[in-house]
Design a protein around this motif. Structure first.
Motif, PDB file in Angstrom:
ATOM      1  N   HIS A 111       0.870  -1.530   0.129  1.00 41.76           N
ATOM      2  CA  HIS A 111       0.035  -0.519  -0.253  1.00 41.76           C
ATOM      3  C   HIS A 111       0.919   1.752  -0.208  1.00 41.76           C
ATOM      4  N   ILE A 124       1.796  -6.003  -5.812  1.00 44.30           N
ATOM      5  CA  ILE A 124       0.246  -6.066  -4.855  1.00 44.30           C
ATOM      6  C   ILE A 124      -0.513  -7.321  -4.330  1.00 44.30           C
ATOM      7  N   HIS A 128      -2.939  -9.064  -4.358  1.00 45.24           N
ATOM      8  CA  HIS A 128      -3.713  -9.644  -4.854  1.00 45.24           C
ATOM      9  C   HIS A 128      -3.509  -9.743  -6.396  1.00 45.24           C
ATOM     10  N   ASP A 131      -8.565  -6.656   3.336  1.00 47.06           N
ATOM     11  CA  ASP A 131      -8.432  -5.881   2.019  1.00 47.06           C
ATOM     12  C   ASP A 131     -10.030  -6.287   0.902  1.00 47.06           C
ATOM     13  N   HIS A 181     -10.597  -6.036  -1.860  1.00 41.06           N
ATOM     14  CA  HIS A 181     -10.600  -6.653  -3.057  1.00 41.06           C
ATOM     15  C   HIS A 181     -10.108  -7.821  -3.361  1.00 41.06           C
ATOM     16  N   CYS A 240      -4.402  -3.511  -8.352  1.00 43.23           N
ATOM     17  CA  CYS A 240      -4.578  -4.968  -8.461  1.00 43.23           C
ATOM     18  C   CYS A 240      -5.967  -5.443  -9.744  1.00 43.23           C
ATOM     19  N   CYS A 275       0.944  -0.627  -4.643  1.00 45.31           N
ATOM     20  CA  CYS A 275      -0.873   0.688  -5.144  1.00 45.31           C
ATOM     21  C   CYS A 275      -0.727   1.558  -5.499  1.00 45.31           C
ATOM     22  N   LEU A 334      -4.895   4.704  -4.128  1.00 50.86           N
ATOM     23  CA  LEU A 334      -5.913   5.138  -3.143  1.00 50.86           C
ATOM     24  C   LEU A 334      -4.792   6.720  -2.222  1.00 50.86           C
ATOM     25  N   ASN A 355     -10.144   0.666  -9.103  1.00 47.56           N
ATOM     26  CA  ASN A 355     -11.271   0.097  -9.037  1.00 47.56           C
ATOM     27  C   ASN A 355     -12.185   1.392  -8.089  1.00 47.56           C
ATOM     28  N   ARG A 360     -11.230   9.588  -3.145  1.00 51.45           N
ATOM     29  CA  ARG A 360      -9.830   8.071  -3.640  1.00 51.45           C
ATOM     30  C   ARG A 360      -8.617   8.650  -3.748  1.00 51.45           C
TER      31      ARG A 360
HETATM   32  S1  SF4 Z   1      -7.437  -1.415  -4.861  1.00 50.98           S
HETATM   33 FE1  SF4 Z   1      -5.837   0.195  -5.051  1.00 50.98          FE
HETATM   34  S2  SF4 Z   1      -4.658  -0.029  -2.952  1.00 50.98           S
HETATM   35 FE2  SF4 Z   1      -6.409  -1.024  -2.485  1.00 50.98          FE
HETATM   36  S3  SF4 Z   1      -5.235  -3.503  -2.892  1.00 50.98           S
HETATM   37 FE3  SF4 Z   1      -5.508  -2.876  -5.324  1.00 50.98          FE
HETATM   38  S4  SF4 Z   1      -3.974  -1.197  -5.857  1.00 50.98           S
HETATM   39 FE4  SF4 Z   1      -3.463  -1.125  -3.748  1.00 50.98          FE
END
Ligand code: SF4
Lengths: 164, 429
Positions: free
Chosen positions: B70, B108, B110, B129, B131, B309, B369, B373, B391, B397
């Motif tokens: 992150h 990342i 994910h 998380d 996601h 991600c 990330c 974020l 996303n 954001r």
């Molecule tokens: S949504 Fe953004 S902050 Fe969250 S894990 Fe995916 S890349 Fe990272």
């Protein structure tokens, strides 16, 4: 009796409740300072302790959508808010229950800032408007966590049972 | 009575012949993932043990994954100190699946989980998380939880009090047009059912069009299922899943696949025709404010972001590089590209995609990330408009509540980078 101090709409995301730029702060004792950081006036009132414990935040559908960050629940728990929403997002609701934040699902709630409410297990009475709103009870499994005082004591009990 | 895929997975994870939506279960966890927020998890974990006289040891260090993503490399001393605490914990507990800030195996969370073969069909995966839904792309039941709940999992190896979710079945037919991508499908679905249309439910993806989507695209789709409120998204495993795990993730041996029963009971069935779909754009400030691209073309943008991600994998970077090859990013736009993992970064480097993007004027950032974020890099100015393959477009954001974020596929993002305005990639830039 308690007072509505903040009224919000639908889809209030955890980015609004606790903006991502403060995510390096994690401890529940430290998160309340960043509560609704972009609602500058409200944030200042919380920091100045101008708001009584057990005050109410009222919201529409899907309160707490978005990120799973637990800071969004702990920042509300610290100043002892009650959150009444028409509906909550799943992870936020679970986090709240795990931390003992009082979240009330009230699908028809109508209340404005300044309104006085009387809350019971089954209904919310808006004393200012005279209207009554039904509360949806939490599923039993979640109630068990609340009754134990949150997920930490609940897990502790379970751990001691399994190690015996 | 037939079971949905998630009912089957939960029956297996609880050792019962059958479970049904609404039952409360305590499934065993196959994989428990955290990122930097492991700093909070370990705090809560230690609190659980207070006064018990027991030594605080995680239930199974091989089933815990921790990935720093992150805020990498750390943006502040506070983050750096938290990361250090986690590192110490990882070495003390012997946690096996730890990915630090590294150019060989970082990235990342994910992306790290799938590409290392940590997720298998039929597994129960939890992550701190939201996601974490991504991993449904491999036929697992994967969902996001909070830090305290993760602490409980670290102690007990199970998730407590899980209500078996009902399932929405989404069937996708037809062929996607060129430049209509899996991202467009999931944006379209979120627009159709709303940001809370799948609250407390699982979305199970079926149909010939899904079969043709690669694991990368399935990760995009499952990743964003949570933006419709879903507990999880899931694509039943198939030949592509086995191919991905064997060839790309290096998994050896037989891979068992679970399928939902033909008579499974679904809450709702949604049919989508992929061949009728346009590229989609989610407009500020909710992900379900989705419009076909032609309704927003011409909107001026200041920053283009390709990565995350959701869309930071090799095929995403490839399509952007192909669109930008030999051309220039418009002068009034900043273009940021951040590959989802170090592995993808190196592959995109070898394949020349990053060179094409840099020659066009894009800034290639380290994997992680990044700007997604809004804590670390690529913050927006007041009044700025960003167009991103990420996303979420909630107010604030990308670090500034006075800015706007639009979401789209990498094809729309790349085509728009050339013009400085939202552009339909089918029309050419
Ligand atoms: S949504 Fe953004 S902050 Fe969250 S894990 Fe995916 S890349 Fe990272």
């Amino acid at each position: 009796m308690t007072k509505v101090v903040l009224k919000l709409g639908d889809d209030v995301s955890t980015d609004i409740i606790y903006p991502g730029r403060f995510m390096a702060t994690v401890l529940p004792t430290e998160t309340p300072q960043y509560i609704f950081a972009d609602l500058v006036d409200f944030n200042r009132r919380v920091k100045n302790q101008d708001i009584a414990p057990q005050s109410v935040i009222v919201a529409g559908n899907n309160f707490g959508c978005g990120s799973s960050r637990e800071q969004a629940a702990s920042c509300l728990k610290g100043p002892d808010f009650i959150v009444i929403a028409r509906d909550f997002a799943r992870i936020f609701l679970q986090n709240s229950i795990n931390l003992g934040l009082n979240t009330i699902i009230c699908p028809d709630i109508e209340a404005d800032e300044g309104d006085e409410l009387k809350i019971s297990a089954t209904q919310v009475l808006n004393l200012t408007s005279g209207k009554n709103f039904k509360v949806v009870p939490l599923p039993q499994a979640r109630q068990a966590i609340i009754d134990a005082g949150g997920l930490i004591p609940y897990t502790r009990q379970r751990l001691l049972q399994t190690k015996k | 009575m037939g079971m949905t895929l998630v009912e089957k997975i939960l029956a297996r994870a609880t050792g019962q012949p059958a479970v049904k939506a609404g039952d409360v279960v305590e499934p065993h966890v196959d994989l428990a993932m955290s990122h930097e927020n492991a700093a909070l998890v370990l705090n809560q974990f230690q609190e659980i043990y207070q006064g018990t006289g027991l030594e605080a040891r995680v239930w199974d260090p091989d089933r815990i994954a921790i990935i720093f993503d992150h805020r990498v490399p750390a943006e502040s001393s506070k983050t750096a100190t938290n990361q250090k605490k986690v590192r110490d914990f990882v070495s003390k507990q012997g946690i096996g699946k730890f990915h630090d800030i590294r150019g060989d195996e970082g990235g990342i969370c994910h992306q790290i989980l799938p590409e290392n073969g940590y997720v298998r069909p039929g597994a129960v995966v939890v992550g701190t998380d939201s996601h974490t839904t991504s991993h449904g792309a491999l036929g697992a039941f994967a969902f996001g939880i909070g830090a305290t709940e993760m602490a409980s999992v670290w102690a007990l190896g199970r998730v407590l009090n899980v209500e078996v979710p009902g399932t929405i079945k989404v069937e996708v037919h037809g062929d996607f047009h060129p430049y209509v991508l899996p991202k467009d499908l999931i944006l379209y679905l979120i627009g159709k059912i709303s940001a809370q249309g799948a609250n407390f439910k699982v979305i199970e993806f079926h149909g010939p069009a899904i079969k043709k989507i690669s694991t990368s695209g399935r990760l995009t789709i499952c990743n964003m299922s949570v933006e419709a409120g879903a507990t999880a998204g899931i694509v039943p495993g198939d030949a592509e899943t086995v191919r991905y795990l064997n060839d790309d993730a290096g998994v050896k041996g037989r891979i068992e696949i679970l399928q939902p029963d033909a008579e499974a009971i679904y809450d709702r069935v949604i049919q989508i025709d992929a061949s009728a779909m346009d590229p989609q754009v989610a407009c500020p400030h909710t992900v379900d404010n989705v419009k076909p691209v032609q309704e927003v073309v011409g909107k001026q943008v200041n920053q283009i972001v390709i990565g995350s991600c959701t869309n930071g994998r090799l095929d995403d970077i490839r399509i952007a590089a192909q669109i930008l090859e030999g051309k220039k990013v418009a002068r009034n736009v900043r273009m940021l590209v951040f590959p989802a993992s170090a592995r993808i970064y190196r592959q995109a480097l070898q394949d020349g995609y990053l060179l094409s993007l840099m020659n066009a004027g894009a800034v290639v950032m380290n994997s992680g990330c990044g700007p997604c974020l809004g804590v670390h890099q690529g913050a927006l100015a007041d009044g700025d408009v960003a167009l991103a393959t990420t996303n979420r477009n909630f107010k604030g954001r990308m670090g500034n509540p006075a800015a706007e974020v639009f979401l789209c596929s990498p094809a729309v993002a790349a085509a728009s980078a050339l013009t400085g305005k939202i552009t339909d990639p089918r029309k050419g830039a």
